[in-house]
Enzyme design. Sequence first.
Site, mmCIF file in Angstrom:
data_model
loop_
_atom_site.group_PDB
_atom_site.id
_atom_site.type_symbol
_atom_site.label_atom_id
_atom_site.label_comp_id
_atom_site.label_asym_id
_atom_site.label_seq_id
_atom_site.Cartn_x
_atom_site.Cartn_y
_atom_site.Cartn_z
ATOM 1 N N LYS A 9 0.835 -1.211 0.000
ATOM 2 C CA LYS A 9 0.000 0.000 0.000
ATOM 3 C C LYS A 9 0.868 1.260 0.000
ATOM 4 C CE LYS A 9 -2.183 -1.163 3.775
ATOM 5 N NZ LYS A 9 -1.423 -2.404 4.032
ATOM 6 N N ARG A 12 -10.078 0.424 8.570
ATOM 7 C CA ARG A 12 -9.591 -0.926 8.846
ATOM 8 C C ARG A 12 -10.652 -1.772 9.544
ATOM 9 N NH1 ARG A 12 -3.679 0.178 8.936
ATOM 10 N NH2 ARG A 12 -2.508 -1.720 9.333
ATOM 11 N N ARG A 67 11.458 -5.775 5.153
ATOM 12 C CA ARG A 67 11.176 -4.346 4.929
ATOM 13 C C ARG A 67 12.119 -3.462 5.754
ATOM 14 N NH1 ARG A 67 5.167 -2.040 5.426
ATOM 15 N NH2 ARG A 67 5.236 -2.835 7.552
ATOM 16 N N ARG A 85 10.962 -1.752 11.314
ATOM 17 C CA ARG A 85 9.870 -1.474 12.252
ATOM 18 C C ARG A 85 9.801 -2.568 13.307
ATOM 19 N NH1 ARG A 85 4.601 -0.026 8.700
ATOM 20 N NH2 ARG A 85 3.619 -1.164 10.406
ATOM 21 N N ARG A 87 -0.600 -9.445 13.124
ATOM 22 C CA ARG A 87 -1.187 -8.383 12.289
ATOM 23 C C ARG A 87 -1.953 -8.983 11.113
ATOM 24 N NH1 ARG A 87 3.962 -5.562 10.864
ATOM 25 N NH2 ARG A 87 2.716 -4.136 9.606
HETATM 26 P P1 ADP Z 1 2.156 -1.911 3.193
HETATM 27 O O1 ADP Z 1 2.192 -0.394 3.176
HETATM 28 O O2 ADP Z 1 0.949 -2.471 2.501
HETATM 29 O O3 ADP Z 1 2.331 -2.505 4.554
HETATM 30 P P2 ADP Z 1 4.750 -1.673 1.840
HETATM 31 O O4 ADP Z 1 4.459 -0.765 0.689
HETATM 32 O O5 ADP Z 1 5.498 -1.106 2.988
HETATM 33 O O6 ADP Z 1 3.397 -2.413 2.337
HETATM 34 O O7 ADP Z 1 5.531 -2.932 1.248
HETATM 35 C C1 ADP Z 1 5.955 -3.992 2.101
HETATM 36 C C2 ADP Z 1 7.342 -4.486 1.676
HETATM 37 O O8 ADP Z 1 7.232 -5.140 0.416
HETATM 38 C C3 ADP Z 1 8.362 -3.376 1.501
HETATM 39 O O9 ADP Z 1 9.608 -3.878 1.925
HETATM 40 C C4 ADP Z 1 8.351 -3.104 -0.011
HETATM 41 O O10 ADP Z 1 9.610 -2.638 -0.482
HETATM 42 C C5 ADP Z 1 8.042 -4.485 -0.572
HETATM 43 N N1 ADP Z 1 7.206 -4.436 -1.786
HETATM 44 C C6 ADP Z 1 6.179 -3.573 -2.065
HETATM 45 N N2 ADP Z 1 5.615 -3.853 -3.265
HETATM 46 C C7 ADP Z 1 6.280 -4.941 -3.741
HETATM 47 C C8 ADP Z 1 6.165 -5.734 -4.937
HETATM 48 N N3 ADP Z 1 5.227 -5.465 -5.868
HETATM 49 N N4 ADP Z 1 7.014 -6.777 -5.092
HETATM 50 C C9 ADP Z 1 7.946 -7.055 -4.141
HETATM 51 N N5 ADP Z 1 8.110 -6.359 -3.006
HETATM 52 C C10 ADP Z 1 7.292 -5.315 -2.801
HETATM 53 P P1 AMP Z 2 0.467 0.235 9.192
HETATM 54 O O1 AMP Z 2 1.583 1.234 9.117
HETATM 55 O O2 AMP Z 2 -0.699 0.589 8.311
HETATM 56 O O3 AMP Z 2 0.946 -1.188 8.999
HETATM 57 O O4 AMP Z 2 -0.109 0.321 10.683
HETATM 58 C C1 AMP Z 2 0.707 0.030 11.804
HETATM 59 C C2 AMP Z 2 -0.161 -0.136 13.043
HETATM 60 O O5 AMP Z 2 -0.838 1.112 13.330
HETATM 61 C C3 AMP Z 2 -1.263 -1.176 12.960
HETATM 62 O O6 AMP Z 2 -0.805 -2.482 13.252
HETATM 63 C C4 AMP Z 2 -2.250 -0.648 14.010
HETATM 64 O O7 AMP Z 2 -1.812 -0.957 15.331
HETATM 65 C C5 AMP Z 2 -2.151 0.866 13.839
HETATM 66 N N1 AMP Z 2 -3.124 1.374 12.848
HETATM 67 C C6 AMP Z 2 -2.856 1.959 11.654
HETATM 68 N N2 AMP Z 2 -3.982 2.306 11.019
HETATM 69 C C7 AMP Z 2 -5.007 1.919 11.836
HETATM 70 C C8 AMP Z 2 -6.430 1.967 11.747
HETATM 71 N N3 AMP Z 2 -7.041 2.499 10.672
HETATM 72 N N4 AMP Z 2 -7.155 1.471 12.764
HETATM 73 C C9 AMP Z 2 -6.566 0.934 13.846
HETATM 74 N N5 AMP Z 2 -5.240 0.839 13.997
HETATM 75 C C10 AMP Z 2 -4.451 1.328 13.003
#
Ligand code: ADP
Ligand code: AMP
Length: 211
Positions: A13, A88, A123, A155, A166
């Site tokens: 995302k 969410r 990541r 993270r 999660r």
């Molecule tokens: P989200 O915001 O949904 O948690 P991220 O955008 O942070 O996900 O992506 C999660 C991990 O996967 C990051 O390390 C990112 O670099 C990697 N990633 C994102 N898109 C792709 C893809 N299409 N193919 C491989 N790795 C990806």
């Molecule tokens: P994310 O960066 O989207 O993976 O979110 C990290 C953490 O933040 C999640 O595991 C939740 O603990 C909290 N969080 C983020 N967005 C929300 C949401 N819309 N509702 C509840 N918790 C959230």
Amino acid sequence: MRLVLLGPPGAGKGTQAELIKEHFNIPHISTGDMLRAARAAKTPLGQQAEKYMEAGELVPDDIVVGIVAERLAQPDCQNGFLLDGFPRTVEQALALERTNTRVDAVISIEVPRDILVERLSGRRICRQCGRAWHVQFNPPPSLQRCQCGGELYQRSDDQPETVRQRLDVYEAQTSPLKDWYRQRGLLVAVDGNQPIEAVFADILSALGVSR
Ligand code: ADP
Ligand code: AMP
């Protein structure tokens, strides 16, 4: 464009949000980023959110709904926005509806669970610009540094045990939103298990937009 990005942790995302916000020139609103910023600043809200985030649980709806409503009221959101990680829960989606915020499309990024675990464990995030890299799939220029020169970190909730929690929380509490938005005719599903640029191309074509 008023867009929502839906998908499990690690679906890409945040990665797609960087491309989408440039394309449409809209602000990227990530509740995860906002909550991490509040924690870093040690605000009362950040301190409240901390224990939930560390446990891989959702922060209570009333806290999150409040920060999003405040953010969406800012002038830069008047011509569109990209919500990432919100709503969410169905309760959050209802709260968004109650603010009379129109949504044009909800993009669901679909990725199998075993791939999500690999993505989250590799990541690395830049402390300076917030960009997400992956040690193997999207490697940074060096293991310690982002392209912008910022320091990279992992993270704390990307540790294997919290990752599993999660993903379970996503299945139980967030995935019902797919049907909820499908029933409203807003859901577009995209295969997230492809290279980053291919996912982006599919998002644009699902929105009926050319590059
Ligand atoms: P989200 O915001 O949904 O948690 P991220 O955008 O942070 O996900 O992506 C999660 C991990 O996967 C990051 O390390 C990112 O670099 C990697 N990633 C994102 N898109 C792709 C893809 N299409 N193919 C491989 N790795 C990806
Ligand atoms: P994310 O960066 O989207 O993976 O979110 C990290 C953490 O933040 C999640 O595991 C939740 O603990 C909290 N969080 C983020 N967005 C929300 C949401 N819309 N509702 C509840 N918790 C959230």
